[in-house]
Structure formats: C-alpha cells, structure tokens
Design a protein around this motif. Sequence first.
Motif, PDB file in Angstrom:
ATOM      1  N   ASP A 178       5.164 -12.251 -13.164  1.00  0.00           N
ATOM      2  CA  ASP A 178       3.694 -12.204 -13.212  1.00  0.00           C
ATOM      3  C   ASP A 178       3.069 -12.887 -11.995  1.00  0.00           C
ATOM      4  N   ASP A 179       3.679 -13.989 -11.561  1.00  0.00           N
ATOM      5  CA  ASP A 179       3.188 -14.713 -10.388  1.00  0.00           C
ATOM      6  C   ASP A 179       3.296 -13.844  -9.136  1.00  0.00           C
ATOM      7  N   ALA A 180       4.420 -13.146  -8.979  1.00  0.00           N
ATOM      8  CA  ALA A 180       4.611 -12.279  -7.804  1.00  0.00           C
ATOM      9  C   ALA A 180       3.599 -11.134  -7.808  1.00  0.00           C
ATOM     10  N   ILE A 181       3.380 -10.536  -8.961  1.00  0.00           N
ATOM     11  CA  ILE A 181       2.408  -9.435  -9.067  1.00  0.00           C
ATOM     12  C   ILE A 181       0.998  -9.936  -8.787  1.00  0.00           C
ATOM     13  N   ASP A 182       0.661 -11.112  -9.302  1.00  0.00           N
ATOM     14  CA  ASP A 182      -0.662 -11.694  -9.048  1.00  0.00           C
ATOM     15  C   ASP A 182      -0.871 -11.966  -7.559  1.00  0.00           C
ATOM     16  N   ARG A 183       0.167 -12.464  -6.895  1.00  0.00           N
ATOM     17  CA  ARG A 183       0.054 -12.744  -5.461  1.00  0.00           C
ATOM     18  C   ARG A 183      -0.104 -11.454  -4.661  1.00  0.00           C
ATOM     19  N   LEU A 184       0.586 -10.392  -5.077  1.00  0.00           N
ATOM     20  CA  LEU A 184       0.424  -9.097  -4.414  1.00  0.00           C
ATOM     21  C   LEU A 184      -0.993  -8.565  -4.626  1.00  0.00           C
ATOM     22  N   LYS A 185      -1.486  -8.686  -5.861  1.00  0.00           N
ATOM     23  CA  LYS A 185      -2.863  -8.246  -6.166  1.00  0.00           C
ATOM     24  C   LYS A 185      -3.879  -8.981  -5.291  1.00  0.00           C
ATOM     25  N   THR A 186      -3.722 -10.299  -5.201  1.00  0.00           N
ATOM     26  CA  THR A 186      -4.650 -11.120  -4.414  1.00  0.00           C
ATOM     27  C   THR A 186      -4.630 -10.703  -2.949  1.00  0.00           C
ATOM     28  N   LEU A 187      -3.433 -10.462  -2.422  1.00  0.00           N
ATOM     29  CA  LEU A 187      -3.295 -10.058  -1.022  1.00  0.00           C
ATOM     30  C   LEU A 187      -3.973  -8.721  -0.764  1.00  0.00           C
ATOM     31  N   ILE A 188      -3.747  -7.752  -1.651  1.00  0.00           N
ATOM     32  CA  ILE A 188      -4.346  -6.424  -1.478  1.00  0.00           C
ATOM     33  C   ILE A 188      -5.855  -6.488  -1.688  1.00  0.00           C
ATOM     34  N   LEU A 189      -6.296  -7.319  -2.622  1.00  0.00           N
ATOM     35  CA  LEU A 189      -7.730  -7.475  -2.876  1.00  0.00           C
ATOM     36  C   LEU A 189      -8.436  -8.044  -1.655  1.00  0.00           C
ATOM     37  N   ARG A 190      -7.804  -9.019  -0.980  1.00  0.00           N
ATOM     38  CA  ARG A 190      -8.385  -9.570   0.255  1.00  0.00           C
ATOM     39  C   ARG A 190      -8.456  -8.513   1.343  1.00  0.00           C
ATOM     40  N   ALA A 191      -7.425  -7.657   1.397  1.00  0.00           N
ATOM     41  CA  ALA A 191      -7.403  -6.600   2.411  1.00  0.00           C
ATOM     42  C   ALA A 191      -8.386  -5.483   2.078  1.00  0.00           C
ATOM     43  N   ALA A 192      -8.706  -5.322   0.795  1.00  0.00           N
ATOM     44  CA  ALA A 192      -9.597  -4.236   0.366  1.00  0.00           C
ATOM     45  C   ALA A 192     -11.052  -4.519   0.720  1.00  0.00           C
ATOM     46  N   SER A 193     -11.415  -5.789   0.815  1.00  0.00           N
ATOM     47  CA  SER A 193     -12.804  -6.093   1.161  1.00  0.00           C
ATOM     48  C   SER A 193     -12.935  -6.151   2.679  1.00  0.00           C
ATOM     49  N   PRO A 194     -13.785  -5.300   3.259  1.00  0.00           N
ATOM     50  CA  PRO A 194     -13.918  -5.273   4.718  1.00  0.00           C
ATOM     51  C   PRO A 194     -14.529  -6.568   5.236  1.00  0.00           C
ATOM     52  N   PRO A 195     -14.118  -7.008   6.419  1.00  0.00           N
ATOM     53  CA  PRO A 195     -14.662  -8.258   6.955  1.00  0.00           C
ATOM     54  C   PRO A 195     -16.140  -8.114   7.296  1.00  0.00           C
ATOM     55  N   LYS A 196     -16.860  -9.206   7.127  1.00  0.00           N
ATOM     56  CA  LYS A 196     -18.282  -9.197   7.423  1.00  0.00           C
ATOM     57  C   LYS A 196     -18.467  -9.107   8.935  1.00  0.00           C
TER      58      LYS A 196
END
Length: 141
Positions: free
Chosen positions: A86-104
């Motif tokens: 679960d920790d590994a999946i959460d870390r992958l989710k967080t990484l992809i979520l950060r990449a999904a939001s375009p930089p300001k």
Amino acid sequence: MIRITRNISIPDDEIQIRFVHASGPGGQNVNKVATACQLRFDALASDALPDAVKDRLKRLAGQRITAEGIIIIDARRYRNQLRNRDDAIDRLKTLILRAASPPKPRRATKPTLASKRRRLETKRQKSQTKNLRRKPNSEEE
C-alpha cells in the motif's frame, strides 16, 4: 485499477509488484519472510498517461526512473507485505499526481521604484563607510 485523478487511471496489469527480503528491524523474521515491496511501472510505455504527464514524471522521478522509463519504488518501511504494498502504491500515486498538475507559469516582475531607491541608498552608505576607512592621502589634506 488504480485511480489517480478523474482522467487518469492505471490498469493493474501495468504495475508489477515483487516482494523481496528487507533489512532492518524484525529479528529472525527478516531472514525468513520477504516483506519489502518493489513496485515497477513502465511510465513511458503506459497508455494511461498523457504525454505531458510523462514528460513531467520523467523529470520528477529523478533516480527512481530508469533509462528505459520504468519507475521503480522500493517500500520497506513496515514489517508486513500488505502495508509495504500500500505504501508503494501511495508513493506512485503521489508522484503521478504531482506530475499531473502543470507547473504554474512564472510571471516576470520588475522591482518597484522604492526598492530600487533603497538598494541605491544602501550602496551609497556602504561606499561612504568604506571611504571613511581609507588612509587619508597627502594631497587631500
């Protein structure tokens, strides 16, 4: 199916999870049970991610991404497989979520007139202080 955002979901078959022996606390149990989780996700070959997200993900992942574009996440914080998975999946989710939001976008600004004046006044004061430290010349006396 791992849901990241409303538009991005990763199919389970694109993620490979392997359990390996972990180091650290756990006594003899560490030698017997493979509790550490190693998650692999081929980000560049995934159809679930848009190209813009893949590019940002490549930059954000840093050392966790291989030259072939495979993201490897090692989770070994906990003493059991389920929590590490679960920790590994959460870390992958967080990484992809950060990449999904375009930089300001950066908006260029100019220094205010008051800040320019303060800077120049400070320069004048420092210059005057240093001039006072000089030895007087024979010509000036």
